[in-house]
Design a protein around this motif. Structure first.
Motif, PDB file in Angstrom:
ATOM      1  N   VAL A  75       0.843  -1.202   0.000  1.00  0.00           N
ATOM      2  CA  VAL A  75       0.000   0.000   0.000  1.00  0.00           C
ATOM      3  C   VAL A  75       0.880   1.254   0.000  1.00  0.00           C
ATOM      4  O   VAL A  75       0.652   2.190  -0.772  1.00  0.00           O
ATOM      5  CB  VAL A  75      -0.965  -0.011   1.211  1.00  0.00           C
ATOM      6  CG1 VAL A  75      -1.656   1.334   1.378  1.00  0.00           C
ATOM      7  CG2 VAL A  75      -1.990  -1.126   1.068  1.00  0.00           C
ATOM      8  N   LEU A  76       1.896   1.256   0.851  1.00  0.00           N
ATOM      9  CA  LEU A  76       2.784   2.421   0.918  1.00  0.00           C
ATOM     10  C   LEU A  76       3.549   2.631  -0.386  1.00  0.00           C
ATOM     11  O   LEU A  76       3.828   3.767  -0.766  1.00  0.00           O
ATOM     12  CB  LEU A  76       3.765   2.279   2.087  1.00  0.00           C
ATOM     13  CG  LEU A  76       3.145   2.380   3.474  1.00  0.00           C
ATOM     14  CD1 LEU A  76       4.194   2.091   4.547  1.00  0.00           C
ATOM     15  CD2 LEU A  76       2.500   3.744   3.695  1.00  0.00           C
ATOM     16  N   ARG A  78       2.475   2.401  -3.223  1.00  0.00           N
ATOM     17  CA  ARG A  78       1.573   3.072  -4.166  1.00  0.00           C
ATOM     18  C   ARG A  78       1.127   4.450  -3.684  1.00  0.00           C
ATOM     19  O   ARG A  78       0.724   5.276  -4.494  1.00  0.00           O
ATOM     20  CB  ARG A  78       0.316   2.224  -4.393  1.00  0.00           C
ATOM     21  CG  ARG A  78       0.594   0.853  -4.939  1.00  0.00           C
ATOM     22  CD  ARG A  78       0.961   0.929  -6.389  1.00  0.00           C
ATOM     23  NE  ARG A  78       1.206  -0.411  -6.905  1.00  0.00           N
ATOM     24  CZ  ARG A  78       2.089  -0.662  -7.820  1.00  0.00           C
ATOM     25  NH1 ARG A  78       2.798   0.302  -8.346  1.00  0.00           N
ATOM     26  NH2 ARG A  78       2.274  -1.892  -8.240  1.00  0.00           N
ATOM     27  N   THR A  79       1.178   4.682  -2.375  1.00  0.00           N
ATOM     28  CA  THR A  79       0.571   5.895  -1.845  1.00  0.00           C
ATOM     29  C   THR A  79       1.535   6.868  -1.175  1.00  0.00           C
ATOM     30  O   THR A  79       1.241   8.060  -1.120  1.00  0.00           O
ATOM     31  CB  THR A  79      -0.527   5.541  -0.828  1.00  0.00           C
ATOM     32  OG1 THR A  79       0.047   4.810   0.261  1.00  0.00           O
ATOM     33  CG2 THR A  79      -1.639   4.724  -1.469  1.00  0.00           C
ATOM     34  N   ALA A  80       2.641   6.392  -0.665  1.00  0.00           N
ATOM     35  CA  ALA A  80       3.547   7.264   0.088  1.00  0.00           C
ATOM     36  C   ALA A  80       4.543   7.952  -0.838  1.00  0.00           C
ATOM     37  O   ALA A  80       4.992   7.369  -1.831  1.00  0.00           O
ATOM     38  CB  ALA A  80       4.295   6.460   1.148  1.00  0.00           C
TER      39      ALA A  80
END
Length: 137
Positions: A75-76, A78-80
């Protein structure tokens, strides 16, 4: 004529991240019961609240929480803005928080220390392996 080279930002391949993460989780899931069994062989009890923790329980819980960490990394990625840095900081905090129940549980001090050691062993295996697959520090 001059050319300017700008390095493209490194991206994380979800496939390689998951492969590495699952392999690290598997290794940690083998390592933690070995640590627990070694502690038991050295005379450290695995009783918590009067009930023994089965050695294979260490493998199961290590696998579950390691895989949650791998999902967090995906998730990180893709998002962080800085996935590696965010992942390492987050997992250090979560590892420290995972020690709290070991400190307050009804168990002998040596048992508490052994439980904490298993958390640290798992984190020492999984966090660096997964972090290496994430982009940018």
């Amino acid at each position: 004529m001059t050319a300017t080279y700008t390095a493209a930002p490194r991206t994380t391949s979800t496939g390689s991240l998951l492969t590495t993460g699952v392999a690290a989780a598997a290794l940690a899931s083998v390592a933690t019961p070995i640590v627990a069994a070694a502690g038991r062989a050295a005379g450290i009890g695995l009783d918590v609240g009067g009930a023994p923790i089965p050695v294979q329980g260490f493998a199961v819980l290590t696998a579950v929480f390691s895989l949650i960490g791998v999902i967090l990394a995906a998730v990180l990625s893709r998002t962080a803005g800085r996935p590696r840095r965010t992942f390492v900081r987050t997992t250090v905090v979560l590892t420290v928080l995972s020690l709290v129940p070991d400190v307050i549980v009804d168990a002998a001090p040596a048992t508490k220390a052994l439980l904490m050691l298993t958390h640290l062993v798992a984190a020492a295996i999984v966090v660096p392996a997964v972090a290496r697959r994430l982009a940018g520090a």
